[in-house]
Design an enzyme around this catalytic site. Sequence first.
Site, short mmCIF file in Angstrom:
data_model
loop_
_atom_site.label_atom_id
_atom_site.label_comp_id
_atom_site.label_asym_id
_atom_site.label_seq_id
_atom_site.Cartn_x
_atom_site.Cartn_y
_atom_site.Cartn_z
N THR B 146 18.20 -37.12 -0.21
CA THR B 146 18.08 -37.23 1.22
C THR B 146 17.37 -38.49 1.55
O THR B 146 17.89 -39.53 1.70
CB THR B 146 17.54 -36.21 1.92
OG1 THR B 146 16.42 -35.80 1.29
CG2 THR B 146 18.53 -35.01 1.87
N LYS B 168 15.58 -33.55 -6.22
CA LYS B 168 15.48 -33.98 -5.17
C LYS B 168 14.44 -33.59 -4.19
O LYS B 168 14.07 -32.71 -4.25
CB LYS B 168 16.87 -34.18 -4.28
CG LYS B 168 17.02 -32.83 -3.82
CD LYS B 168 17.07 -32.75 -2.09
CE LYS B 168 16.32 -33.92 -1.53
NZ LYS B 168 15.92 -33.13 -0.11
N THR B 179 13.59 -31.03 1.89
CA THR B 179 13.64 -30.22 0.89
C THR B 179 13.49 -30.62 -0.44
O THR B 179 14.14 -31.54 -1.10
CB THR B 179 14.91 -29.18 1.06
OG1 THR B 179 14.73 -28.69 2.31
CG2 THR B 179 15.10 -28.00 -0.21
N GLU B 259 7.32 -39.60 0.97
CA GLU B 259 7.81 -40.39 2.35
C GLU B 259 6.51 -41.20 2.77
O GLU B 259 5.57 -40.62 3.09
CB GLU B 259 8.19 -39.45 3.43
CG GLU B 259 9.50 -38.65 3.10
CD GLU B 259 10.00 -37.50 4.07
OE1 GLU B 259 9.10 -37.09 4.68
OE2 GLU B 259 11.14 -37.38 4.03
N ASN B 378 9.01 -39.85 9.86
CA ASN B 378 9.25 -38.42 10.17
C ASN B 378 9.52 -38.43 11.74
O ASN B 378 9.59 -37.29 12.28
CB ASN B 378 8.22 -37.53 9.56
CG ASN B 378 8.37 -37.19 8.33
OD1 ASN B 378 9.52 -36.77 7.76
ND2 ASN B 378 7.52 -37.86 7.52
N SER B 383 16.61 -38.49 14.73
CA SER B 383 17.38 -39.32 15.98
C SER B 383 18.05 -40.71 15.39
O SER B 383 18.16 -40.68 14.21
CB SER B 383 16.14 -39.68 16.97
OG SER B 383 14.92 -40.27 16.14
#
Lengths: 383, 383
Positions: B146, B168, B179, B259, B378, B383
């Site tokens: 993702t 992942k 996740t 991230e 995040n 969006s």
Amino acid sequence: MSVTAAKGFTAAGIAAGIKENGNPDLALVVNDGPRRAAAGVFTSNRVKAAPVLWSEQVLKSGQVSAVVLNSGGANACTGPKGFQDTHATAEKVAEVLGRGAIEVAVCSTGLIGVLLPMDKLLPGVETAAAQLSEYGGEKAAIAIKTTDTVHKTSVVTRDGWTVGGMAKGAGMLAPGLATMLVVLTTDADLGSETLDKALRAATRVTFDRVDSDGCMSTNDTVLLLASGASGVTPGYDEFAEAVRAVCDDLGQQLIRDAEGASKDIRIEVVNAATEDDAVEVGRSIARNNLLKCAIHGEDPNWGRVLSAIGTTSAAFEPDQLNVAINGVWVCKNGSVGEDRDKVDMRYREVHIVADLAAGSETATIWTNDLTADYVHENSAYSS
Amino acid sequence: MSVTAAKGFTAAGIAAGIKENGNPDLALVVNDGPRRAAAGVFTSNRVKAAPVLWSEQVLKSGQVSAVVLNSGGANACTGPKGFQDTHATAEKVAEVLGRGAIEVAVCSTGLIGVLLPMDKLLPGVETAAAQLSEYGGEKAAIAIKTTDTVHKTSVVTRDGWTVGGMAKGAGMLAPGLATMLVVLTTDADLGSETLDKALRAATRVTFDRVDSDGCMSTNDTVLLLASGASGVTPGYDEFAEAVRAVCDDLGQQLIRDAEGASKDIRIEVVNAATEDDAVEVGRSIARNNLLKCAIHGEDPNWGRVLSAIGTTSAAFEPDQLNVAINGVWVCKNGSVGEDRDKVDMRYREVHIVADLAAGSETATIWTNDLTADYVHENSAYSS
């Protein structure tokens, strides 16, 4: 008018040179009586700063003549020398005021792990004492600021008596090094047991439910001093309501000044089986970094609310959860509800309702969004 | 080689059109036997996605013939229709492979609260089945990404048998919508009870101790499938060690791809009274936003470590705590230790040791710093 709105109090705020930039950094609040009753609540962090350890002892007697507060250094994790410094500060205040040191509460805020410059602080106490005034409340409130962008004061006046106060903190429960310190004063004629009861009842539903970044300071202190100078003894309920109102107002000011925040988030948990459940769920939502980022991005991401609820031990069924964001029920029965595009996220105030459908208890927690500015401010604090 | 390194497995990864950008989004892993033993561990979040609810039922038999995984949608908080979609996906896989649907595990990852485009997913299953190959492990690993910047695989080969796997996740435990999904395969000849024991022992000290942002996903799933195709039955300890090694490697890859992170932080808690104490303290430090910001700013701010330790219920005395950052004992006996300027913070790896001086137990938790990039990534996810 801050801590000097109530009769029987004087205060001062000065620049003692503790802060290298020369800003005000030392405040003194003195109770001139006739009563000197007091109550306090302190951080539940087990790593407590020296001034917290000292002031906890002071408050055991229920008597406080003066509070000395400094910004520019937390005096936390400073070992036996740090405690000696706190003690010496109280002794100095006692000496210049002609009171006993055990009636002097001490509060400190600033960087952890650094000793205070006592060669500046102790002379500062003399300077502050010389400037004590019944108009000194604002200056005291200004002198306790750290990363605060504004000073915070609040006053409630009832029938012949007043509760006033000042607070520092930029976000809470607590931004570690930007501790929350609060001093409340009243001229109501009440004893320390009544003060203690009213103060605990107030902080439980105000400061304790302000949770800007989930961190808890080593220095958090909330004190309530009563002079009895009004000669009025209000009923408990009336008095407790006034204390709660001042705490609520100051708590809201803390949230609005939270470090780097662009949104103030009110999380209302409803239909919980118990109040504890409601608080646990509210805190879990308030501490979810992903949700706080989403709110910053004006994204009504209710999936992150459910994800946060799911980590708690509160009573609920996943397929009965409902979530509203700014009045739109975007999640119904644990699944997709009204159109999320209907949610207006343009304003600073964001209101999340989490309906647990498990009872009738409720609690409200306040927090902020997580922003790049928060990261920047807290990456650079001690450098 | 990923999930096809072990004999007896085929896999495929394709673009089914679930992701609007056309990237690969559907993976299939098939156990061709002779055994079809399996074990699984799932998110402890009480709000569980439909595929988790389904796969938990599948694993109860200890038999799994195939795993179908999709990115591009978590199928979480999607109500009865979401569960029907998971069921229909398993039925489709069963149909094309000629197996029973109850032997097909399903994993999904992506945005919460959105139904999957079944008109694309179900034809995708047919396409993937047609491409099943003993060389398909890499493609499967790519199709489950993702926000991952790289796909993650690991293989350990022992005397005649192999454990391999794919993962992942970009930061974990878990970035809510990003996740963690893990599929491990082995050709060792072992039953489901042994697999379950080895898998739980491994995840407890690897994935369960990777805590990038304190958030927990609705979809986390770790599966271990055994084909028995090697004909070798290793001893339990040897097998458990191999599973742990693969989990450890994949867990480290998750942290390195967290991230927006710029620092990988290893928090080693030593001299704890119990292992639970060590884990509690490690997590509290790992989840302290103020510390994570400080590390981002290359600031060895040990006061924030003590502040985090102080919020736990672990056994310790505040004046006996010691903290080292990158080998420098900056805090000794709860107070100032060696010169913090000696701490070299220039590198991506940061090592924090928290010495509780309360026993002899230890635990290590991995996390990341908190950065403006994390906030940006995040804030913009859905969006």
